[in-house]
Scaffold this active site. Structure first.
Site, PDB file in Angstrom:
ATOM      1  N   HIS A 354     -10.837  22.385 -27.245  1.00 18.40           N
ATOM      2  CA  HIS A 354     -10.892  21.073 -27.969  1.00 18.40           C
ATOM      3  C   HIS A 354     -12.371  20.829 -27.905  1.00 18.40           C
ATOM      4  CE1 HIS A 354      -9.069  17.158 -28.951  1.00 18.40           C
ATOM      5  NE2 HIS A 354     -10.192  16.752 -28.754  1.00 18.40           N
ATOM      6  N   ALA A 355     -12.706  20.195 -29.491  1.00 13.33           N
ATOM      7  CA  ALA A 355     -14.146  19.911 -29.652  1.00 13.33           C
ATOM      8  C   ALA A 355     -14.760  18.966 -28.780  1.00 13.33           C
ATOM      9  CB  ALA A 355     -14.078  19.518 -31.163  1.00 13.33           C
ATOM     10  N   HIS A 384     -17.782  14.614 -37.285  1.00 17.05           N
ATOM     11  CA  HIS A 384     -17.476  13.845 -35.946  1.00 17.05           C
ATOM     12  C   HIS A 384     -18.306  14.116 -34.730  1.00 17.05           C
ATOM     13  CE1 HIS A 384     -14.602  11.684 -33.466  1.00 17.05           C
ATOM     14  NE2 HIS A 384     -15.187  12.581 -32.279  1.00 17.05           N
ATOM     15  N   GLU A 385     -18.302  15.409 -34.527  1.00 15.36           N
ATOM     16  CA  GLU A 385     -19.134  15.765 -33.225  1.00 15.36           C
ATOM     17  C   GLU A 385     -20.659  15.418 -33.114  1.00 15.36           C
ATOM     18  OE1 GLU A 385     -17.731  16.470 -30.511  1.00 15.36           O
ATOM     19  OE2 GLU A 385     -15.744  16.521 -31.589  1.00 15.36           O
ATOM     20  N   HIS A 388     -21.638  12.032 -32.558  1.00 16.93           N
ATOM     21  CA  HIS A 388     -21.902  11.824 -31.045  1.00 16.93           C
ATOM     22  C   HIS A 388     -23.231  12.252 -30.852  1.00 16.93           C
ATOM     23  CE1 HIS A 388     -17.847  10.843 -30.178  1.00 16.93           C
ATOM     24  NE2 HIS A 388     -17.437  11.946 -30.045  1.00 16.93           N
ATOM     25  N   GLU A 412     -17.047   7.244 -31.048  1.00 18.71           N
ATOM     26  CA  GLU A 412     -16.256   7.916 -32.053  1.00 18.71           C
ATOM     27  C   GLU A 412     -16.144   7.705 -33.518  1.00 18.71           C
ATOM     28  OE1 GLU A 412     -14.697  10.433 -30.493  1.00 18.71           O
ATOM     29  OE2 GLU A 412     -15.165   9.832 -28.504  1.00 18.71           O
ATOM     30  N   HIS A 512      -6.240  14.674 -24.275  1.00 17.89           N
ATOM     31  CA  HIS A 512      -6.964  13.670 -23.564  1.00 17.89           C
ATOM     32  C   HIS A 512      -6.092  13.031 -22.383  1.00 17.89           C
ATOM     33  CE1 HIS A 512      -8.196  13.909 -27.636  1.00 17.89           C
ATOM     34  NE2 HIS A 512      -9.207  13.316 -27.376  1.00 17.89           N
ATOM     35  N   TYR A 522     -10.236   5.858 -29.940  1.00 19.23           N
ATOM     36  CA  TYR A 522      -9.939   6.662 -31.609  1.00 19.23           C
ATOM     37  C   TYR A 522      -9.319   5.518 -32.327  1.00 19.23           C
ATOM     38  CZ  TYR A 522     -11.050  10.585 -29.017  1.00 19.23           C
ATOM     39  OH  TYR A 522     -11.689  11.631 -28.168  1.00 19.23           O
TER      40      TYR A 522
HETATM   41  O1  X8Z Z   1     -10.804  14.172 -29.611  1.00 18.01           O
HETATM   42  C1  X8Z Z   1     -11.267  13.937 -30.825  1.00 18.01           C
HETATM   43  C2  X8Z Z   1     -12.515  14.456 -31.078  1.00 18.01           C
HETATM   44  C3  X8Z Z   1     -13.401  14.807 -29.776  1.00 18.01           C
HETATM   45  S1  X8Z Z   1     -13.780  13.327 -29.196  1.00 18.01           S
HETATM   46  C4  X8Z Z   1     -12.521  16.128 -31.796  1.00 18.01           C
HETATM   47  N1  X8Z Z   1     -10.533  13.352 -31.703  1.00 18.01           N
HETATM   48  C5  X8Z Z   1      -9.055  12.921 -31.403  1.00 18.01           C
HETATM   49  C6  X8Z Z   1      -8.155  13.918 -31.402  1.00 18.01           C
HETATM   50  O2  X8Z Z   1      -8.446  15.039 -31.558  1.00 18.01           O
HETATM   51  O3  X8Z Z   1      -7.043  13.774 -30.758  1.00 18.01           O
HETATM   52  C7  X8Z Z   1     -11.071  12.924 -33.066  1.00 18.01           C
HETATM   53  C8  X8Z Z   1      -9.950  12.126 -33.635  1.00 18.01           C
HETATM   54  C9  X8Z Z   1      -8.891  11.894 -32.458  1.00 18.01           C
HETATM   55 ZN    ZN Z   2     -15.131  12.354 -30.362  1.00 17.83          ZN
END
Ligand code: X8Z
Ligand code: ZN
Length: 613
Positions: A354-355, A384-385, A388, A412, A512, A522
């Site tokens: 997960h990024a 997105h990354e 950060h 975010e 998450h 988010y």
């Molecule tokens: O988790 C993330 C990022 C890392 S902070 C890739 N996001 C959420 C997800 O993937 O569920 C970005 C958008 C929503």
């Molecule tokens: Zn993020």
């Protein structure tokens, strides 16, 4: 994102303590733990903050390194090392936050008070003041993260599929049964998380209570420079602004899915089966854009295809995203970013794919960790990354307590704001696209964007509605899964495609939840990014419709953005918001304006259809 403790992040490190701010003082709830002999003064508070900062800086560095290694090499040993550093961090922050209560009753300058408040709210998962329980909690955190990171779907007689493999298949497959198989397959991974999660909730709630909060969810809601209840109401207000647009999109998408799969499979008066939306969690729907594309308005290009045509590899994708930031006047990333980041999925080991974006040392050791796929969707995630990372660097000169975004939604939102500027005009400018489609194709672009962004918004809200109910006890463990699907239906209008029971733990299939990253951020980010985009476009002197605006190359927009970023969390988020937008209020009208032409189209298409679920 992922960072050290005082910053919002996604992993155990943050779990140990993303330090965030609140304006809410629970003074009376905190019992001083020391015997006060001499009168405590404001100077003592300053002294305490200075020495605390020193202690935490050293600990954060140690924790960052251990967490980076765990996330990049998931093994029993790295799990133990991660748990240990998490334990140490949690224990330290709990001890310091309790010590800080001795300053509750004295008059302090605003800055010291703000820092003390941040210390109190630093932990995402507070632990009780009990060494054994703190150690247990840290073990659970590491175990849950590991279960997700190692998760695979293994079917007899076939090769195991990683989440990345399944994500790619779900983006492109239009075979109902194949999609269903993948959907349920990934959800096998989260079943064993359930008892661990339940224990984790009990332990952290105990910690939150000792800190004077009703439960851990109440503590999470206290981090927003306003009373916790007002914050919850603010979320409802903003969701109310967007909901009519979401409902129109939902109605249209369900009708098109009915055409594709048949109305027996997609009944037109019920929530949509969750496996048909091009994404494992039905959280964004851009991958099925072609099923809903407006006739004669398709822009005729696709970023995934453009990347392939120009033979972009993962590093070029990252360099491309970095160039957007430097075009606005931000300094280039250090070479160590490219040396130390993880961009591709290693073949021979388990990593947390997960990024995430990391700031190892609060200086220049910035990194991302991401198993990049060569798609347009991932190109956005790279922006997105990097958002950060550029934020982290902008606030690095703040005191540790303020090395954090204005609120977690800001962190975010930054990279996403930049990605909103990845328009056809921009793609042409950087040589990926030959010709900018004319305005008659805007509807297609807006539809694609809405499938990604508008579809996401209720998902961004419901994840923490579930967790808040779990933490408060409103949802008991025997109802975890049912409550999850009730909220999925209520907010998103999606439903499980097959029967689910309390043997399943579907929330755990979303990173998450086992990763203990609060998710409201988010939701906030999806609102804020349109506000930021609109304002930055104005600053850049844009004259076009807001959805055609790109702030590429605008030094003015970059300068103003940086003014907000470098504040870190030293000011309230409302003040930070005003730096870019001129107003201290969250507001979804920028989104409604952006998508106004699409809303009109959707409502015409939906005439005569029965909408809702
Ligand atoms: O988790 C993330 C990022 C890392 S902070 C890739 N996001 C959420 C997800 O993937 O569920 C970005 C958008 C929503
Ligand atoms: Zn993020």
């Amino acid at each position: 994102m992922k960072t050290k403790i005082f910053k919002p992040s996604i992993t155990a490190i943050m779990v140990a303590g993303a330090l965030m701010l609140t304006a809410c003082n629970n003074d009376d709830a905190q019992k001083p733990t020391t015997n006060i002999v001499k009168k405590i003064t404001a100077a003592d508070a300053k002294q305490f903050l200075a020495s605390t900062e020193k202690e935490l800086v050293a600990l954060y560095l140690e924790a960052s390194r251990a967490e980076w290694i765990y996330a990049n090499f998931i093994t029993e040993d790295t799990s133990q090392l991660s748990a240990e550093v998490n334990r140490k961090m949690t224990e330290t922050v709990v001890r310091l936050a309790n010590e800080a209560t001795k300053f509750n009753k004295i008059t302090l300058d605003a800055d010291s008070r703000r820092k003390l408040d941040k210390l109190k709210l630093a932990l995402t998962l507070p632990a009780p003041q009990d060494a054994e329980k703190t150690a247990q909690l840290s073990q659970l955190v590491a175990q849950l993260g590991g279960l997700y990171g190692k998760g695979k779907y293994c079917k007899e007689g076939a090769e195991c599929l990683s989440l990345g493999d399944m994500t790619a298949k779900m983006a492109t497959s239009r075979d109902y049964d194949e999609l269903l198989d993948l959907w349920q397959g990934w959800r096998q991974v989260s079943k064993p998380m359930r008892p661990l999660y339940e224990k984790q909730v009990a332990l952290t709630n105990e910690g939150a209570k000792e800190f004077g909060y009703a439960d851990t969810g109440a503590m999470w809601r206290s981090k927003y420079d306003m009373p916790a209840d007002d914050f919850a109401k603010e979320l409802d207000r903003v969701w109310g602004q967007v909901k009519p647009l979401y409902d129109s999109l939902h109605c249209h998408v369900r009708a098109k899915l009915g055409d594709k799969y048949g109305e027996e499979k997609v009944p037109q008066n019920q929530a949509i089966p969750a496996h048909l939306l091009g994404n494992m969690w039905a959280q964004s729907w851009g991958n099925i854009y072609e099923l809903v594309a407006p006739e004669n308005a398709d822009p005729g290009y696709d970023v995934t295809e453009l990347l392939a045509k120009h033979d972009y590899d993962e590093v070029q994708m990252v360099r491309g995203a970095e160039k957007f930031f430097t075009s606005m006047g931000f300094d280039a990333l250090p070479e160590t970013f490219y040396e130390r980041s993880l961009f591709t999925k290693p073949k021979d080991r388990d990593v947390q794919c997960h990024a995430s974006a990391w700031d190892i040392d609060s200086k220049d050791d910035l990194r991302i960790k991401m198993c990049i796929q060569r798609t347009g969707e991932e190109f956005s995630v790279i922006h997105h990354e990097l958002g950060h990372n550029f934020y982290q660097r902008a606030y690095k000169n703040q005191p540790l307590y303020y090395q954090e975004s204005a609120n977690d939604g800001f962190h975010e939102a930054i990279g996403d704001t930049i990605a909103l500027s990845v328009t056809p005009g921009y793609l042409k400018e950087i040589g990926l696209l030959d010709k900018v489609p004319d305005e008659s194709k805007d509807l297609g672009l807006l539809m694609k964007m809405a499938m990604d962004k508008i579809a996401f918004i209720p998902f961004g809200l419901m994840v923490d509605q579930w967790r808040w109910q779990v933490f408060s006890g409103e949802v008991a463990p025997e109802n975890y899964n049912k409550a999850w699907w009730d909220l999925r239906e209520k907010y998103q209008g999606v439903r499980a495609p097959i029967e689910r029971t309390e043997n399943d733990f579907d929330p755990g299939a979303k990173y998450h939840v086992p990763g203990n990253t609060p998710y409201t951020r988010y939701f906030l980010a999806h609102i804020l990014q349109f506000q930021f985009h609109k304002s930055l476009c104005e600053i850049a002197g844009n004259k076009e419709a807001i959805h055609r605006c790109s702030v590429y190359n605008s030094k003015e927009a970059g300068k103003r953005l940086n003014e907000m970023l470098e504040l870190g969390s030293s000011k309230t988020w409302q003040e930070a918001l005003a730096v870019v937008t001129g107003k201290p209020q969250m507001d979804a009208t920028a989104i409604l304006e952006y998508f106004a032409p699409l809303k009109k189209y959707l409502d015409e298409q939906n005439k005569g259809r029965q909408c809702g679920w």
